[in-house]
Design a protein around this motif. Structure first.
Motif, PDB file in Angstrom:
ATOM      1  N   LYS A  51     -13.328  24.608  -9.844  1.00  0.00           N
ATOM      2  CA  LYS A  51     -14.670  24.944 -10.478  1.00  0.00           C
ATOM      3  C   LYS A  51     -14.479  24.703 -12.255  1.00  0.00           C
ATOM      4  O   LYS A  51     -15.349  24.165 -12.673  1.00  0.00           O
ATOM      5  CB  LYS A  51     -15.217  26.399 -10.258  1.00  0.00           C
ATOM      6  N   LYS A  55     -16.244  22.239 -14.516  1.00  0.00           N
ATOM      7  CA  LYS A  55     -16.919  22.976 -15.537  1.00  0.00           C
ATOM      8  C   LYS A  55     -16.748  22.294 -16.996  1.00  0.00           C
ATOM      9  O   LYS A  55     -17.382  22.226 -17.771  1.00  0.00           O
ATOM     10  CB  LYS A  55     -16.872  24.357 -15.420  1.00  0.00           C
ATOM     11  N   LYS A  59     -19.511  20.456 -19.536  1.00  0.00           N
ATOM     12  CA  LYS A  59     -20.109  21.333 -20.604  1.00  0.00           C
ATOM     13  C   LYS A  59     -21.446  20.483 -21.273  1.00  0.00           C
ATOM     14  O   LYS A  59     -21.415  19.402 -21.894  1.00  0.00           O
ATOM     15  CB  LYS A  59     -19.491  21.645 -21.843  1.00  0.00           C
ATOM     16  N   ARG A 364     -26.539  18.148 -13.304  1.00  0.00           N
ATOM     17  CA  ARG A 364     -26.361  19.635 -13.406  1.00  0.00           C
ATOM     18  C   ARG A 364     -27.746  20.191 -13.289  1.00  0.00           C
ATOM     19  O   ARG A 364     -28.593  20.000 -13.755  1.00  0.00           O
ATOM     20  CB  ARG A 364     -25.430  19.869 -14.614  1.00  0.00           C
TER      21      ARG A 364
END
Length: 377
Positions: A51, A55, A59, A364
């Protein structure tokens, strides 16, 4: 999810689904068992690592995106920085997690090589074992060739040598690629599919009835999974509307012309999968969720490239078949036990649109999707 339903709690789809897909990735890639942690409030080390890496590359409004594009555009600059100056433009979070995976890789290779020397190389059946087995096979060829040269056969030439072995860095790169494909793409696809089913309860009920009619084993078999035709249509329609990877990039190896458009060799080409999937010429009323678009009759009416959530051709996603199997198996287990809905407590609420954005080519959500599970009667 049954526990959440009994307690009236919402399910954070990315958190729970991420633990499920991470466990499969850990097992099929590194031979690590993390299944006991699925459903826990906190992630195990491997899942947390996966993760964190994803991640860091996702961003919002991050300068990382532009730096990555720059390094892709000028690969020689990238090689010079990485090989000559030992500079890698990644943040500390990524480096810490890559170091953890690197330690797993070294440990796994050492253990498998030990077993291979002892004639027990078939104990593991995962991607890492395949790499180790290939390394031993090639080493054996090199040793045999050297022996033949020593015994007076023709001199050993570069052309006669087996293809070179993957370096440690290249093996690591392949494992990271699988981590992205096996973990992130599946997690995203599963959460989007469950969201669409929650928004369309009549379609969710139809999928549930198909499961009840065709899957009779407690642990669904491959034969039973392949019979779930309508579920397959639902998954495809979900990936059409919300593909896990919204943009696919390629580098042109040679100059090609298509009509009045010429793509020079070395050019970076980016294809918007999201826009292709919503072309009204192929998908009338493209924003509508309609699984019947993927019936055999409807698919025969359009170009196969109109739907390409995993890319196409020899550079398509390496994990597409595994992803498809994971999604079906997960939906069987989940929908047998619970149904999902959107209401005034969920994220998004009933009647609200799902807020999405694209970051480093990935699809996302602005806020984690949280749905309300209800126990099946």
């Amino acid at each position: 999810m049954e526990d959440h339903a009994r307690a009236g709690k919402l399910v954070n789809l990315y958190h729970t689904n991420g633990q499920f897909t991470s466990a499969i990735t850990a097992r099929t890639t590194f031979g690590i068992d993390t299944e006991s942690n699925i459903g826990a409030d906190t992630d195990d080390k491997f899942t947390l690592c996966a993760k964190n890496i994803v991640k860091s590359f996702s961003k919002r409004n991050s300068w990382n995106i532009y730096i990555i594009y720059l390094l892709q555009k000028f690969p020689r600059l990238h090689l010079f920085l990485a090989e000559k100056l030992k500079i890698n433009y990644v943040d500390e979070c990524i480096m810490d997690n890559v170091s953890y995976l690197d330690a797993l890789l070294l440990q796994g290779i050492a253990e498998r090589e030990k077993l291979q020397h002892g004639g027990q190389g078939k104990k593991y059946q995962d991607f890492l074992q395949s790499l180790v087995a290939a390394k031993f096979a090639r080493d054996a060829k090199i040793t045999k060739k050297k022996s033949e040269d020593t015994n007076g056969s023709e001199p050993h030439t570069d052309k006669a040598r087996p293809e070179r072995l993957l370096t440690h860095e290249e093996v690591m790169a392949q494992l990271l690629t699988i981590l992205f494909a096996g973990f992130d793409m599946t997690t995203s696809a599963l959460q989007f599919c469950l969201y669409h089913l929650a928004v369309h309860p009549e379609i969710q009920n139809k999928v549930y009835k198909e499961i009840q009619e065709l899957v009779h084993s407690e642990e669904p078999t491959h034969e039973e999974i392949t019979k779930l035709v309508y579920m397959d249509q639902v998954i495809n329609e979900s990936m059409r509307l919300l593909p896990a990877v919204g943009i696919i990039g390629r580098t042109a190896r040679e100059t090609r012309s298509y009509g009045d458009i010429t793509i020079p060799a070395g050019s970076s080409v980016y294809m918007s999968i999201n826009r292709i999937h919503k072309d009204p010429k192929n998908f009338p009323d493209p924003e509508k969720f309609d699984p019947n678009r993927f019936s055999d009759e409807e698919k025969a009416k359009r170009d196969p490239l109109a739907f390409a959530p995993f890319g196409w051709g020899p550079r398509s996603c390496i994990g597409s078949r595994l992803v498809a199997q994971e999604l079906k198996i997960a939906l069987v287990y989940i929908l047998r036990k619970v149904s999902f809905e959107v209401n005034e407590k969920t994220v998004p609420k009933k009647g609200e649109e799902l807020e999405i954005f694209f970051s480093t080519q990935l699809t996302r959500v602005a806020r984690p999707i949280q749905l309300q599970p209800t126990l099946r009667k």
